[in-house]
Motif scaffolding. Structure first.
Motif, PDB file in Angstrom:
ATOM      1  N   ALA A   1       1.391  -5.467 -10.071  1.00  0.00           N
ATOM      2  CA  ALA A   1       1.729  -4.131 -10.567  1.00  0.00           C
ATOM      3  C   ALA A   1       1.641  -4.058 -12.091  1.00  0.00           C
ATOM      4  O   ALA A   1       1.230  -3.038 -12.655  1.00  0.00           O
ATOM      5  CB  ALA A   1       3.123  -3.726 -10.095  1.00  0.00           C
ATOM      6  N   VAL A   2       2.013  -5.142 -12.762  1.00  0.00           N
ATOM      7  CA  VAL A   2       1.919  -5.158 -14.223  1.00  0.00           C
ATOM      8  C   VAL A   2       0.457  -5.088 -14.662  1.00  0.00           C
ATOM      9  O   VAL A   2       0.114  -4.371 -15.617  1.00  0.00           O
ATOM     10  CB  VAL A   2       2.604  -6.419 -14.790  1.00  0.00           C
TER      11      VAL A   2
ATOM     12  N   GLU B   1       5.474  -2.768   0.523  1.00  0.00           N
ATOM     13  CA  GLU B   1       6.245  -2.561  -0.694  1.00  0.00           C
ATOM     14  C   GLU B   1       5.438  -2.900  -1.940  1.00  0.00           C
ATOM     15  O   GLU B   1       5.522  -2.197  -2.955  1.00  0.00           O
ATOM     16  CB  GLU B   1       7.538  -3.389  -0.639  1.00  0.00           C
ATOM     17  N   GLU B   2       4.649  -3.964  -1.870  1.00  0.00           N
ATOM     18  CA  GLU B   2       3.808  -4.312  -3.018  1.00  0.00           C
ATOM     19  C   GLU B   2       2.760  -3.235  -3.264  1.00  0.00           C
ATOM     20  O   GLU B   2       2.488  -2.873  -4.413  1.00  0.00           O
ATOM     21  CB  GLU B   2       3.130  -5.661  -2.801  1.00  0.00           C
ATOM     22  N   ALA B   3       2.175  -2.726  -2.199  1.00  0.00           N
ATOM     23  CA  ALA B   3       1.159  -1.679  -2.344  1.00  0.00           C
ATOM     24  C   ALA B   3       1.739  -0.442  -3.024  1.00  0.00           C
ATOM     25  O   ALA B   3       1.130   0.136  -3.930  1.00  0.00           O
ATOM     26  CB  ALA B   3       0.592  -1.317  -0.973  1.00  0.00           C
ATOM     27  N   VAL B   4       2.933  -0.039  -2.595  1.00  0.00           N
ATOM     28  CA  VAL B   4       3.572   1.141  -3.185  1.00  0.00           C
ATOM     29  C   VAL B   4       3.948   0.875  -4.633  1.00  0.00           C
ATOM     30  O   VAL B   4       3.780   1.740  -5.507  1.00  0.00           O
ATOM     31  CB  VAL B   4       4.792   1.560  -2.348  1.00  0.00           C
TER      32      VAL B   4
ATOM     33  N   PHE C   1       2.035   6.540  -0.956  1.00  0.00           N
ATOM     34  CA  PHE C   1       1.301   6.569  -2.230  1.00  0.00           C
ATOM     35  C   PHE C   1       1.441   7.939  -2.892  1.00  0.00           C
ATOM     36  O   PHE C   1       1.604   8.030  -4.113  1.00  0.00           O
ATOM     37  CB  PHE C   1      -0.174   6.261  -2.007  1.00  0.00           C
ATOM     38  N   ALA C   2       1.363   8.988  -2.088  1.00  0.00           N
ATOM     39  CA  ALA C   2       1.537  10.329  -2.646  1.00  0.00           C
ATOM     40  C   ALA C   2       2.941  10.494  -3.216  1.00  0.00           C
ATOM     41  O   ALA C   2       3.119  11.044  -4.311  1.00  0.00           O
ATOM     42  CB  ALA C   2       1.262  11.381  -1.571  1.00  0.00           C
ATOM     43  N   ASP C   3       3.943   9.997  -2.508  1.00  0.00           N
ATOM     44  CA  ASP C   3       5.319  10.062  -3.009  1.00  0.00           C
ATOM     45  C   ASP C   3       5.490   9.251  -4.288  1.00  0.00           C
ATOM     46  O   ASP C   3       6.323   9.579  -5.147  1.00  0.00           O
ATOM     47  CB  ASP C   3       6.291   9.549  -1.947  1.00  0.00           C
TER      48      ASP C   3
ATOM     49  N   ASP D   1      -5.269  -1.184  -1.943  1.00  0.00           N
ATOM     50  CA  ASP D   1      -4.205  -2.085  -1.529  1.00  0.00           C
ATOM     51  C   ASP D   1      -4.696  -3.373  -0.867  1.00  0.00           C
ATOM     52  O   ASP D   1      -3.929  -4.061  -0.198  1.00  0.00           O
ATOM     53  CB  ASP D   1      -3.225  -1.367  -0.597  1.00  0.00           C
ATOM     54  N   GLN D   2      -5.950  -3.733  -1.062  1.00  0.00           N
ATOM     55  CA  GLN D   2      -6.441  -4.987  -0.496  1.00  0.00           C
ATOM     56  C   GLN D   2      -5.864  -6.196  -1.229  1.00  0.00           C
ATOM     57  O   GLN D   2      -5.485  -6.112  -2.396  1.00  0.00           O
ATOM     58  CB  GLN D   2      -7.968  -5.052  -0.586  1.00  0.00           C
ATOM     59  N   GLU D   3      -5.849  -7.327  -0.522  1.00  0.00           N
ATOM     60  CA  GLU D   3      -5.591  -8.600  -1.172  1.00  0.00           C
ATOM     61  C   GLU D   3      -6.830  -9.031  -1.953  1.00  0.00           C
ATOM     62  O   GLU D   3      -7.945  -8.636  -1.628  1.00  0.00           O
ATOM     63  CB  GLU D   3      -5.238  -9.671  -0.135  1.00  0.00           C
TER      64      GLU D   3
END
Length: 299
Positions: free
Chosen positions: A90-91, A131-134, A175-177, A112-114
């Motif tokens: 995320a950083v 959670e990581e994707a969001v 994702f929209a949220d 959101d792929q690895e």
């Protein structure tokens, strides 16, 4: 910078937004001259054309930032930029958004792929946890809001293949949220899947039609007008222009191979654009004007 407001107005219009893929300055300028309102800088297109490599995670942030900067400088239409997974956690996503905003991107897509990611229509994809994707989309939205408020954020999920359509829909809504302006589930397998996503996701929806004029074994080829009726807001054609350019180069070289085998004059004018068109496309008249304006007696 041509960004959020202009693209948002286009997406909110009554007709579906059609976005051809681009991969360099000439392809973007052709898209602009054809009258399209924006272009999509395809990561696959850059990997294929710049590296002669498949879209399997070879590109880096500097690669995409450099290409984005050159393309944004070549045209006035907004350019959407494919930033893959954001090149880290995320950083890293936060930094990616800021770098691409500085490079002139009007919109950026994060998936959101690895890592290493794969083209959405290749087998063997996997996605990071929910959670990581969001969190990565939250980081992207924060960077957009603080650094580039006139940028659009597009959030993509590849969860359909590994985890099913329900999970893809759950992620798109999350994702929209989290702040995404547009959402995108890649490699949907049927018109019914597309229609269901459009019905169940509370955000502007983008889909991928690949070549646009040739079918693939994954997402079916559906006309833009039908997609519009199904509730799709944006359709991208990321593979069209690289495949078309490859076909054109292949034909030109085939004509050259024929030409060098004869001692007679051989022409194939339909295989190439004419000189005036080409020099105009690459901006030679503008350079001529500058040379004339700034000429000195010493020249």
């Amino acid at each position: 910078m041509y960004g959020r407001e202009r693209l948002a107005e286009t997406i909110a219009g009554s007709e579906i937004t059609v976005v051809p893929g681009v991969y360099d300055g000439i392809s973007a300028r052709l898209v602009e001259r054809q009258g399209f309102e924006s272009g999509f800088l395809s990561g696959a297109g850059v990997s294929n054309s710049r590296l002669a490599q498949p879209d399997v995670g070879f590109l880096t942030l500097p690669d995409i930032a450099d290409q984005s900067r050159e393309i944004a400088d070549a045209v006035e239409i907004p350019i959407w930029v494919d930033a893959d997974t954001g090149y880290g956690n995320a950083v890293s996503v936060h930094r990616t958004i800021r770098r691409l905003a500085d490079a002139g991107a009007a919109a950026v897509m994060i998936e959101d792929q690895e890592w290493p990611k794969r083209c959405g229509h290749m087998a063997g994809k996997s996605v990071v946890g929910f959670e990581e994707a969001v969190a990565k989309i939250e980081a992207a939205a924060d960077a957009r809001d603080s650094h580039a408020p006139d940028m659009l954020l597009k959030a993509r999920t590849d969860a359909t293949e590994p985890d099913g359509l329900d999970e893809a829909i759950r992620r798109l809504n999350a994702f929209a949220d989290a702040g995404a302006d547009v959402v995108f589930a890649d490699a949907l397998r049927s018109a019914d899947d597309i229609r269901r996503v459009a019905d169940e996701v509370e955000a502007p929806l983008s889909v991928n039609m690949g070549f646009g004029v040739r079918s693939r074994p994954t997402t079916p080829l559906i006309p833009a007008a039908r997609l519009d009726e199904m509730g799709v807001d944006v359709v991208i054609y990321p593979r069209l222009i690289t495949a078309a350019a490859t076909a054109g180069m292949k034909r030109g070289l085939e004509e050259l191979a024929t030409a060098v085998e004869t001692d007679e004059e051989y022409e194939a004018p339909d295989a190439v654009v004419d000189w005036d068109y080409y020099t105009d496309l690459v901006g030679k008249p503008a350079v001529d004007d500058l040379e004339e304006r700034f000429a000195t007696d010493d020249d």
